[in-house]
Design an enzyme around this catalytic site. Structure first.
Site, mmCIF file in Angstrom:
data_model
loop_
_atom_site.group_PDB
_atom_site.id
_atom_site.type_symbol
_atom_site.label_atom_id
_atom_site.label_comp_id
_atom_site.label_asym_id
_atom_site.label_seq_id
_atom_site.Cartn_x
_atom_site.Cartn_y
_atom_site.Cartn_z
ATOM 1 N N ASP A 146 -10.779 3.897 -40.807
ATOM 2 C CA ASP A 146 -10.856 4.325 -42.249
ATOM 3 C C ASP A 146 -10.134 5.480 -43.115
ATOM 4 O OD1 ASP A 146 -11.746 1.681 -41.316
ATOM 5 O OD2 ASP A 146 -13.786 1.648 -42.856
ATOM 6 N N GLU A 148 -10.295 -1.045 -42.505
ATOM 7 C CA GLU A 148 -10.485 -1.920 -42.878
ATOM 8 C C GLU A 148 -10.082 -2.293 -44.175
ATOM 9 O OE1 GLU A 148 -14.598 -0.886 -45.335
ATOM 10 O OE2 GLU A 148 -14.814 -3.389 -45.754
ATOM 11 N N LYS A 153 -9.450 -3.725 -39.225
ATOM 12 C CA LYS A 153 -10.970 -4.516 -39.305
ATOM 13 C C LYS A 153 -11.712 -4.946 -40.777
ATOM 14 C CE LYS A 153 -13.662 -0.949 -39.608
ATOM 15 N NZ LYS A 153 -14.011 -1.067 -40.871
ATOM 16 N N LYS A 166 -17.403 -4.057 -41.302
ATOM 17 C CA LYS A 166 -17.402 -2.478 -41.550
ATOM 18 C C LYS A 166 -17.160 -1.547 -40.210
ATOM 19 C CE LYS A 166 -18.414 -3.061 -46.340
ATOM 20 N NZ LYS A 166 -17.259 -2.506 -46.563
ATOM 21 N N VAL A 189 -14.460 7.605 -42.289
ATOM 22 C CA VAL A 189 -15.345 7.068 -43.571
ATOM 23 C C VAL A 189 -16.048 5.796 -43.851
ATOM 24 C CG1 VAL A 189 -14.368 9.696 -45.263
ATOM 25 C CG2 VAL A 189 -13.034 7.030 -45.300
ATOM 26 N N THR A 190 -16.997 6.011 -44.853
ATOM 27 C CA THR A 190 -18.028 7.127 -44.923
ATOM 28 C C THR A 190 -19.615 6.484 -43.994
ATOM 29 O OG1 THR A 190 -19.626 4.890 -46.016
ATOM 30 C CG2 THR A 190 -17.813 6.623 -47.104
ATOM 31 N N CYS A 244 -18.887 2.414 -42.545
ATOM 32 C CA CYS A 244 -18.760 2.497 -41.615
ATOM 33 C C CYS A 244 -18.931 2.682 -40.553
ATOM 34 C CB CYS A 244 -16.927 1.922 -42.095
ATOM 35 S SG CYS A 244 -16.968 0.943 -43.059
ATOM 36 N N GLN A 254 -34.577 10.480 -32.545
ATOM 37 C CA GLN A 254 -35.486 10.151 -31.794
ATOM 38 C C GLN A 254 -34.691 9.891 -29.930
ATOM 39 O OE1 GLN A 254 -37.546 6.128 -31.431
ATOM 40 N NE2 GLN A 254 -35.654 5.746 -33.509
HETATM 41 N N1 TIU Z 1 -14.540 2.302 -44.436
HETATM 42 C C1 TIU Z 1 -15.553 2.180 -45.727
HETATM 43 O O1 TIU Z 1 -17.541 3.012 -45.702
HETATM 44 N N2 TIU Z 1 -16.372 1.160 -46.562
HETATM 45 C C2 TIU Z 1 -17.300 1.655 -47.371
HETATM 46 O O2 TIU Z 1 -16.640 0.439 -48.163
HETATM 47 N N3 TIU Z 1 -17.313 2.238 -47.392
HETATM 48 C C3 TIU Z 1 -18.344 2.603 -48.840
HETATM 49 O O3 TIU Z 1 -19.037 3.618 -48.737
HETATM 50 N N4 TIU Z 1 -18.541 1.536 -49.494
#
Ligand code: TIU
Length: 225
Positions: free
Chosen positions: A29, A77, A134, A137, A162-163, A167, A207
């Site tokens: 993403d 996304e 996709k 997430k 990210v993030t 995701c 772990q």
């Molecule tokens: N790609 C992804 O992490 N989508 C999000 O919406 N991330 C947020 O941190 N909002």
């Protein structure tokens, strides 16, 4: 270096071993709406500099991976223009006046084909690199990522993008449950919230590597040079 040779990368909780032919770089993403000034992420009040620091290390790692001819996969996304794959709960969450599917600063927010939905130019996919659209997430849910990995014999993933806690973490967990190993280079992933980034990485490697491994791109680069 032969593509069937085992490569060892310094990582936590212990060294990550991979065979290049069966290990893909999966970039999550890195879209304009999340990373660019004027995009959806910034519109929601987020600090995009926390994500933009990941661009350069991703660019260097992608260039190195491509130079070897090893598999690269990208995700975005977003939703169909008719919003048929957008759950009503996701549409209204946050109670914002402008939500997913509405006209935003870079076209309709997180809608496939719109400018903001596209991948940033610095990491733009090359011919032959699969782009997985996709709706959620995680990169496995409601996508053909699993089929692509099975068809290409991919067993391990270097996951960047990210993030970190959203995701990236969701994808690493989905991959883990499907029997795949994931390595996350910490400088190549980012969050709008530094404390979530730190905890997101700790959750992966705790772990004995409950979900996978955490490393740094410098260790990946030195292992593959
Ligand atoms: N790609 C992804 O992490 N989508 C999000 O919406 N991330 C947020 O941190 N909002």
């Amino acid at each position: 270096m032969k593509t069937n040779e085992t490569i060892s990368v310094e990582a936590e909780p212990y060294d990550f071993e991979f065979v290049p032919a069966t290990c893909a770089l999966l970039i999550i993403d890195m879209q304009r709406d999340f990373l660019e000034s004027g995009g959806f992420g910034e519109m929601l009040g987020n600090d995009i500099s926390q994500l933009r620091r990941t661009i350069e290390p991703n660019r260097v790692l992608l260039a190195a991976w491509r130079a070897k001819g090893w598999p690269v996969l990208h995700t975005r996304e977003g939703h169909r223009p008719d919003l048929g794959c957008l759950p009503p709960a996701k549409k209204i969450r946050g109670r914002s006046l402008t939500t997913i599917g509405d006209k935003g600063p870079m076209g309709r927010i997180l809608v496939r084909g719109e400018a903001g939905h596209d991948i940033i130019p610095e990491l733009y996919p090359a011919f032959g690199e699969a782009v997985i659209d996709k709706p959620g997430k995680g990169a496995f849910w409601a996508t053909d990522l699993h089929a692509i990995m099975q068809n290409r014999g991919i067993k391990q993933l270097i996951v960047t993008g990210v993030t970190t806690e959203v995701c990236v973490n969701t994808t690493v967990r989905e991959a883990n449950d499907r029997g795949y190993d994931c390595l996350v280079p910490e400088d190549c992933v980012g969050s709008y919230f530094p404390e979530f980034h730190d905890m997101g990485l700790k959750m992966i490697k705790a772990q004995g590597g409950i979900f996978g491994w955490v490393s740094h791109s410098k260790h990946v680069l030195s292992a593959i040079k």
